[in-house]
Design an enzyme around this catalytic site. Structure first.
Site, mmCIF file in Angstrom:
data_model
loop_
_atom_site.group_PDB
_atom_site.id
_atom_site.type_symbol
_atom_site.label_atom_id
_atom_site.label_comp_id
_atom_site.label_asym_id
_atom_site.label_seq_id
_atom_site.Cartn_x
_atom_site.Cartn_y
_atom_site.Cartn_z
ATOM 1 N N LYS A 138 0.836 -1.202 0.000
ATOM 2 C CA LYS A 138 0.000 0.000 0.000
ATOM 3 C C LYS A 138 0.872 1.254 0.000
ATOM 4 O O LYS A 138 0.480 2.286 -0.519
ATOM 5 C CB LYS A 138 -0.988 -0.001 1.176
ATOM 6 C CG LYS A 138 -0.384 0.233 2.550
ATOM 7 C CD LYS A 138 -1.470 0.321 3.609
ATOM 8 C CE LYS A 138 -0.964 0.266 5.033
ATOM 9 N NZ LYS A 138 -0.338 1.485 5.546
ATOM 10 N N SER A 139 2.075 1.150 0.570
ATOM 11 C CA SER A 139 2.959 2.328 0.599
ATOM 12 C C SER A 139 3.407 2.687 -0.813
ATOM 13 O O SER A 139 3.349 3.850 -1.225
ATOM 14 C CB SER A 139 4.182 2.058 1.475
ATOM 15 O OG SER A 139 3.815 2.060 2.825
ATOM 16 N N SER B 216 7.430 10.377 8.925
ATOM 17 C CA SER B 216 8.080 10.628 7.637
ATOM 18 C C SER B 216 7.047 10.931 6.555
ATOM 19 O O SER B 216 7.380 11.421 5.482
ATOM 20 C CB SER B 216 8.893 9.402 7.216
ATOM 21 O OG SER B 216 8.018 8.341 6.859
ATOM 22 N N ASP C 183 6.715 -0.567 11.501
ATOM 23 C CA ASP C 183 5.583 -1.491 11.312
ATOM 24 C C ASP C 183 5.965 -2.942 11.586
ATOM 25 O O ASP C 183 5.087 -3.811 11.633
ATOM 26 C CB ASP C 183 5.010 -1.363 9.888
ATOM 27 C CG ASP C 183 4.383 0.005 9.648
ATOM 28 O OD1 ASP C 183 4.281 0.796 10.610
ATOM 29 O OD2 ASP C 183 3.997 0.288 8.497
ATOM 30 N N LYS D 196 -7.524 -2.938 6.035
ATOM 31 C CA LYS D 196 -6.739 -1.708 5.808
ATOM 32 C C LYS D 196 -5.526 -1.976 4.901
ATOM 33 O O LYS D 196 -5.210 -1.158 4.038
ATOM 34 C CB LYS D 196 -6.277 -1.142 7.149
ATOM 35 C CG LYS D 196 -5.381 0.084 7.021
ATOM 36 C CD LYS D 196 -4.981 0.609 8.389
ATOM 37 C CE LYS D 196 -3.784 1.533 8.310
ATOM 38 N NZ LYS D 196 -4.098 2.892 7.860
HETATM 39 O O1 LIG Z 1 5.062 6.420 4.130
HETATM 40 C C1 LIG Z 1 4.547 5.329 4.368
HETATM 41 O O2 LIG Z 1 4.046 4.610 3.461
HETATM 42 C C2 LIG Z 1 4.516 4.858 5.766
HETATM 43 C C3 LIG Z 1 5.371 5.388 6.696
HETATM 44 C C4 LIG Z 1 5.439 4.927 8.107
HETATM 45 O O3 LIG Z 1 4.831 5.919 8.909
HETATM 46 P P1 LIG Z 1 5.658 7.034 9.736
HETATM 47 O O4 LIG Z 1 6.494 7.785 8.794
HETATM 48 O O5 LIG Z 1 4.581 7.856 10.349
HETATM 49 O O6 LIG Z 1 6.491 6.288 10.746
HETATM 50 C C5 LIG Z 1 4.722 3.596 8.302
HETATM 51 O O7 LIG Z 1 4.519 3.349 9.666
HETATM 52 C C6 LIG Z 1 3.386 3.560 7.581
HETATM 53 O O8 LIG Z 1 2.753 2.317 7.738
HETATM 54 C C7 LIG Z 1 3.563 3.775 6.101
HETATM 55 C C1 LIG Z 2 0.948 3.023 10.359
HETATM 56 C C2 LIG Z 2 0.350 2.461 9.323
HETATM 57 O O1 LIG Z 2 -0.334 3.111 8.347
HETATM 58 P P1 LIG Z 2 -0.733 4.649 8.201
HETATM 59 O O2 LIG Z 2 0.166 5.468 9.082
HETATM 60 O O3 LIG Z 2 -0.571 4.934 6.760
HETATM 61 O O4 LIG Z 2 -2.186 4.736 8.641
HETATM 62 C C3 LIG Z 2 0.463 0.993 9.107
HETATM 63 O O5 LIG Z 2 0.026 0.512 8.056
HETATM 64 O O6 LIG Z 2 0.978 0.280 9.998
#
Ligand SMILES: O=C(O)C1=C[C@@H](OP(=O)(O)O)[C@@H](O)[C@H](O)C1
Ligand SMILES: C=C(OP(=O)(O)O)C(=O)O
EC number: 2.5.1.19
Length: 408
Positions: free
Chosen positions: A23-24, A147, A289, A388
């Site tokens: 998903k990222s 981030s 994560d 999700k």
């Molecule tokens: O940029 C992203 O796709 C993500 C960044 C991370 O969040 P943070 O940057 O808030 O740690 C991660 O925990 C999240 O699941 C996805």
């Molecule tokens: C933190 C997460 O997602 P988001 O911050 O994009 O809701 C995740 O998928 O663990």
């Protein structure tokens, strides 16, 4: 409340898991696609609700962008709307409205966007009111909260009239996600410089291209964990690459210490058992994560491990430290802050014949505790929470040969 029950998993042979897409990566290429003049060819976009929400909101372009519980969707669409002169309301679930966004909003205002908060300063819901012209082309931004604020700004930076230089301040967390953003921008023809804590992007255009999203390493981590805990069987995880853009590929060296051998072949990874060597400590700053996955793995494999870099866990889908502490207690395991910022995972003592796990609106709580089926019968509350990021998660559990029982 709805629940799912899984029986004790006695053993399994060789099982292939057709992992979902990341998903990222998907949410980034969707924003980049919206900013590209030509036609991109995107394939393997994630079935994750966070990505499906992004696709729907970009396509339908409604006045109110309700992102539900998707952090990236909220942060990426806020910057996209604010810097592209769109008047939009951005909102989400009650929890989303408790997740901070002030650092991003302050940065967007400094660059020249007009934004107002509709309830509490620093948090959604908010309204973007337009972009009258670029005021600043160099800004300082904190890197120690999320981030996602930085990624959100970066993707829009090439189209700003003066480009953008970002000076990241404080301890920069989730750095791998910033690199993923920049690498994807490069794939779509944009140049950048990232030296020390300074990122510069000159004004330029995205170039249309083809891109196929990789499988999700965060979702893969639960299968590594299951193999580490079960000490039987072999798993083949589809669609993962050794040179991934995803920081959560870090699960390979982590699980190497916790008894899982990984071999990249045939477009995926084959997981087999090997002796557990132990993981005395691990810093999760750049792969937050993975913390829940590794906590449960250590709890079930008898490993005492010091966890650091967990600061951002408190502001995710739930307070993940609190949620982990409560649920680990059900198997006699603890996550104790013995020194400031150092959480010692004390492994499980006695695992009851049946364990019920609460999930706190957090997909990762549900998935991280799944490997308990290698030890006992498991009931997980609110099982649809996995939608999700990994809607087919429970179906994939059934590929192991266990029958899941749903209850309303
Ligand atoms: O940029 C992203 O796709 C993500 C960044 C991370 O969040 P943070 O940057 O808030 O740690 C991660 O925990 C999240 O699941 C996805
Ligand atoms: C933190 C997460 O997602 P988001 O911050 O994009 O809701 C995740 O998928 O663990």
């Amino acid at each position: 409340m709805k629940s799912i029950e899984l029986p004790l998993l006695e053993s399994f042979g060789k099982v292939r898991i057709p992992l979902p897409s990341s998903k990222s990566e998907s949410n980034r290429v969707l924003i980049i696609d919206a900013l590209t003049e030509g036609e991109n060819k995107l394939s393997n976009l994630a079935e994750a609700r966070d990505t499906q929400t992004m696709i729907r909101l970009l396509k339908d372009d409604p006045e109110i962008l309700d992102v539900l519980d998707a952090g990236t969707t909220m942060r990426f669409l806020t910057a996209y709307a604010a810097l592209n002169n769109k008047v939009k309301i951005l909102t989400g679930t009650p929890r989303m409205c408790e997740r901070p966004i002030g650092i991003l909003v302050d940065a967007l205002r400094e660059i020249g966007a007009e934004i107002e908060y509709l309830k509490n300063d620093g948090f959604p819901p908010l309204r973007t009111l337009g972009f009258a012209g670029q005021k600043a082309s160099e800004i300082n931004i904190r890197g120690d909260v999320s981030s996602q604020y930085i990624s959100a700004l970066l993707m829009n930076a090439p189209l700003l009239p003066k480009g953008l230089a970002l000076n990241l301040t404080g301890k920069v967390g989730s750095r791998t996600y910033i690199s993923m953003t920049l690498e994807l921008m490069r794939t779509f023809g944009v140049d950048y410089q990232f030296e020390g804590n300074r990122i510069t992007i000159a004004p330029q255009k995205y170039q249309a291209t083809s891109f196929s999203v990789e499988s999700d390493w965060s979702g893969a981590s639960y299968w590594f964990s299951l193999l580490a805990c079960s000490r039987s069987g072999e798993l083949f995880l589809d669609g993962l690459k050794a040179d991934s853009l995803q920081g959560d590929a870090q699960i390979v060296p982590i699980m190497d210490r916790l008894g899982v051998e990984s071999t990249f072949r045939d477009g995926g990874v084959l997981l087999k058992h090997q002796p557990i060597r132990g993981l005395p400590e691990f810093d999760f700053t750049h792969c937050p994560d993975l913390a829940q996955t590794v906590a449960v793995t250590c709890a079930l494999t008898g490993q005492q491990t010091d966890f650091t870099g967990l600061e951002s866990l408190r502001i995710k889908e739930t307070d993940r430290i609190d949620a982990l502490q409560k649920e680990l207690a059900k198997i006699g395991s603890k996550l104790e802050e013995r020194r400031p910022g150092v959480f010692t995972l004390v492994p499980a003592e006695q695992i009851p014949e049946m364990v019920e796990i609460e999930t706190y609106d957090d997909h990762r709580m549900a998935m991280a505790f799944m490997p308990l089926i290698s030890k006992t019968k498991l009931r997980v509350l609110d099982p649809e929470v996995v939608n999700k990021s990994y809607p087919s998660f429970w179906n994939h559990c059934e590929l192991l040969g266990v029958k899941a029982k749903y209850q309303d």
